[in-house]
Design a protein around this motif. Structure first.
Motif, PDB file in Angstrom:
ATOM      1  N   LYS A   3       0.860  -1.188   0.000  1.00  0.00           N
ATOM      2  CA  LYS A   3       0.000   0.000   0.000  1.00  0.00           C
ATOM      3  C   LYS A   3       0.893   1.234   0.000  1.00  0.00           C
ATOM      4  N   ASN A   5       0.869   5.329   0.078  1.00  0.00           N
ATOM      5  CA  ASN A   5       0.101   6.536   0.388  1.00  0.00           C
ATOM      6  C   ASN A   5       0.680   7.697  -0.407  1.00  0.00           C
ATOM      7  N   ALA A  19      -4.461   6.301  -1.522  1.00  0.00           N
ATOM      8  CA  ALA A  19      -3.572   5.163  -1.323  1.00  0.00           C
ATOM      9  C   ALA A  19      -3.876   4.130  -2.402  1.00  0.00           C
ATOM     10  N   GLU A  21      -2.436   0.217  -4.198  1.00  0.00           N
ATOM     11  CA  GLU A  21      -1.637  -0.977  -3.952  1.00  0.00           C
ATOM     12  C   GLU A  21      -0.847  -1.344  -5.201  1.00  0.00           C
ATOM     13  N   ILE A  53       9.574   4.779   4.128  1.00  0.00           N
ATOM     14  CA  ILE A  53       9.193   3.414   4.501  1.00  0.00           C
ATOM     15  C   ILE A  53       9.329   3.287   6.012  1.00  0.00           C
ATOM     16  N   ASP A  54       8.215   3.008   6.644  1.00  0.00           N
ATOM     17  CA  ASP A  54       8.191   2.835   8.101  1.00  0.00           C
ATOM     18  C   ASP A  54       8.875   4.001   8.816  1.00  0.00           C
ATOM     19  N   GLU A  68       3.778  -5.523   4.685  1.00  0.00           N
ATOM     20  CA  GLU A  68       3.529  -4.923   5.990  1.00  0.00           C
ATOM     21  C   GLU A  68       4.128  -3.522   6.129  1.00  0.00           C
ATOM     22  N   SER A  69       4.954  -3.108   5.180  1.00  0.00           N
ATOM     23  CA  SER A  69       5.607  -1.800   5.256  1.00  0.00           C
ATOM     24  C   SER A  69       4.590  -0.681   5.141  1.00  0.00           C
ATOM     25  N   GLU A  70       4.830   0.389   5.897  1.00  0.00           N
ATOM     26  CA  GLU A  70       4.036   1.611   5.760  1.00  0.00           C
ATOM     27  C   GLU A  70       4.809   2.516   4.809  1.00  0.00           C
ATOM     28  N   VAL A  71       4.232   2.776   3.627  1.00  0.00           N
ATOM     29  CA  VAL A  71       4.950   3.490   2.571  1.00  0.00           C
ATOM     30  C   VAL A  71       4.215   4.780   2.224  1.00  0.00           C
ATOM     31  N   PHE A  72       4.957   5.882   2.198  1.00  0.00           N
ATOM     32  CA  PHE A  72       4.427   7.177   1.801  1.00  0.00           C
ATOM     33  C   PHE A  72       5.299   7.740   0.692  1.00  0.00           C
TER      34      PHE A  72
END
Length: 80
Positions: A3, A5, A19, A21, A53-54, A68-72
């Protein structure tokens, strides 16, 4: 799928989605996948963006990501 953002002004290229994918295992695959899925993003991505990333700014295109990474995706951050 990872995902990603986006900042608000990019939503005009993603049918209003903040967001999206993308199938990716690295930053390079994220950027290439975004360009393939949303060609209007190409010029913006080519001009330079920061991928976070994270909570950490990725330092290279080979930086790994996981589902599982939080990506912006952010406008390029420059030091000064």
């Amino acid at each position: 799928m990872v995902k990603v953002n986006l900042w608000s002004s990019l939503t005009r290229f993603t049918d209003g989605e903040r967001a999206v994918e993308i199938e990716a295992g690295t930053v390079a695959e994220i950027l290439d996948g975004l360009t393939a899925a949303y060609p209007g993003l190409g010029p913006i991505l080519d001009s330079g963006v920061s991928v976070v990333i994270d909570g950490e700014i990725a330092t290279g295109r080979h930086t790994p990501v996981t589902p599982e990474s939080e990506v912006f995706l952010m406008q390029r951050l420059k030091g000064g």
